[in-house]
Design an enzyme around this catalytic site. Structure first.
Site, PDB file in Angstrom:
ATOM      1  N   LYS A   3       0.827  -1.216   0.000  1.00  0.00           N
ATOM      2  CA  LYS A   3       0.000   0.000   0.000  1.00  0.00           C
ATOM      3  C   LYS A   3       0.860   1.264   0.000  1.00  0.00           C
ATOM      4  O   LYS A   3       0.336   2.374   0.079  1.00  0.00           O
ATOM      5  CB  LYS A   3      -0.900   0.020   1.248  1.00  0.00           C
ATOM      6  N   LYS A  57       2.851   2.056   2.502  1.00  0.00           N
ATOM      7  CA  LYS A  57       2.837   2.549   3.879  1.00  0.00           C
ATOM      8  C   LYS A  57       3.928   1.842   4.683  1.00  0.00           C
ATOM      9  O   LYS A  57       4.169   0.653   4.441  1.00  0.00           O
ATOM     10  CB  LYS A  57       1.482   2.167   4.499  1.00  0.00           C
TER      11      LYS A  57
HETATM   12  N1  CTP Z   1      -9.257   6.238  13.507  1.00  0.00           N
HETATM   13  C1  CTP Z   1     -10.210   7.004  14.187  1.00  0.00           C
HETATM   14  N2  CTP Z   1      -9.869   8.241  14.657  1.00  0.00           N
HETATM   15  C2  CTP Z   1      -8.627   8.724  14.480  1.00  0.00           C
HETATM   16  C3  CTP Z   1      -7.633   7.948  13.815  1.00  0.00           C
HETATM   17  C4  CTP Z   1      -7.992   6.703  13.333  1.00  0.00           C
HETATM   18  O1  CTP Z   1     -11.354   6.591  14.363  1.00  0.00           O
HETATM   19  N3  CTP Z   1      -8.343   9.945  14.941  1.00  0.00           N
HETATM   20  C5  CTP Z   1      -9.632   4.949  12.966  1.00  0.00           C
HETATM   21  C6  CTP Z   1      -9.508   4.881  11.454  1.00  0.00           C
HETATM   22  O2  CTP Z   1     -10.634   5.499  10.840  1.00  0.00           O
HETATM   23  C7  CTP Z   1      -9.422   3.390  11.231  1.00  0.00           C
HETATM   24  C8  CTP Z   1      -8.661   2.902  12.472  1.00  0.00           C
HETATM   25  O3  CTP Z   1      -8.738   3.959  13.431  1.00  0.00           O
HETATM   26  O4  CTP Z   1     -10.728   2.805  11.235  1.00  0.00           O
HETATM   27  C9  CTP Z   1      -7.222   2.578  12.162  1.00  0.00           C
HETATM   28  O5  CTP Z   1      -6.703   3.697  11.501  1.00  0.00           O
HETATM   29  P1  CTP Z   1      -5.185   3.902  11.125  1.00  0.00           P
HETATM   30  O6  CTP Z   1      -5.109   4.313   9.686  1.00  0.00           O
HETATM   31  O7  CTP Z   1      -4.359   2.784  11.567  1.00  0.00           O
HETATM   32  O8  CTP Z   1      -4.857   5.176  12.076  1.00  0.00           O
HETATM   33  P2  CTP Z   1      -4.489   6.636  11.677  1.00  0.00           P
HETATM   34  O9  CTP Z   1      -4.195   7.372  12.954  1.00  0.00           O
HETATM   35  O10 CTP Z   1      -5.543   7.237  10.800  1.00  0.00           O
HETATM   36  O11 CTP Z   1      -3.136   6.400  10.875  1.00  0.00           O
HETATM   37  P3  CTP Z   1      -2.512   7.154   9.610  1.00  0.00           P
HETATM   38  O12 CTP Z   1      -2.277   8.582  10.019  1.00  0.00           O
HETATM   39  O13 CTP Z   1      -1.238   6.398   9.337  1.00  0.00           O
HETATM   40  O14 CTP Z   1      -3.526   7.023   8.500  1.00  0.00           O
END
Ligand code: CTP
Length: 138
Positions: free
Chosen positions: A44, A46
């Site tokens: 992906k 990432k």
């Molecule tokens: N999530 C959430 N609230 C946040 C951050 C994440 O509800 N503030 C949720 C995402 O929508 C997803 C889950 O947590 O369903 C896992 O998200 P992930 O992508 O691992 O976390 P992120 O903090 O969004 O990471 P990144 O910045 O790398 O996208």
């Protein structure tokens, strides 16, 4: 017995993750969290700071999580939903619309994200923090 499933990387586990998992657990009885492997993340584009094993260990220690599985490819969701008799597929609303094609297998729910926190923001903020003063000079 209602089973909920969700998917994600969950790197640098933070309170946005905790609040999402708490709300997911409230939707039913059993919460399954599928964690992206390092290989799947690489596909992906990432890269997680914590390894798959470390992220899975943290999630397994969370009181809302009943089962942790690995996610290795996009097509896995369909087989997981069938294999684990899932009632609800749910994920944060940054994914709104992406998984509507699963609606013929189970209910699909997009939950609002917690504001102002993400793994990306933590990484960016830490990168700009000034170094701690050297205590040995005191
Ligand atoms: N999530 C959430 N609230 C946040 C951050 C994440 O509800 N503030 C949720 C995402 O929508 C997803 C889950 O947590 O369903 C896992 O998200 P992930 O992508 O691992 O976390 P992120 O903090 O969004 O990471 P990144 O910045 O790398 O996208």
């Amino acid at each position: 017995m209602k089973t909920i499933i969700t998917y994600g990387t969950f790197d640098l586990f933070h309170y946005g993750h905790v609040r999402l998992l708490a709300r997911l657990k409230q939707l039913g009885d059993k919460l399954i969290v599928c964690v992206s492997t390092d290989e799947f993340n690489a596909q992906k584009g990432k890269a997680a700071f914590f390894s798959y094993q470390q992220r899975a260990e943290i999630l397994a220690a969370c009181r809302y999580v009943d089962l942790v599985l690995s996610e290795t490819h996009w097509g896995q969701k369909v087989t997981d939903i069938e294999k684990y008799s899932v009632d609800i597929f749910a994920i944060g609303d940054d994914w709104r619309g992406h998984f509507d094609h699963l609606q013929h297998l189970c209910e699909v729910i997009y939950l609002p994200r917690t504001d102002e926190i993400s793994t990306t923001e933590i990484k960016n903020d830490l990168a700009f923090l000034p170094p701690f003063p050297d205590a040995s000079n005191d």
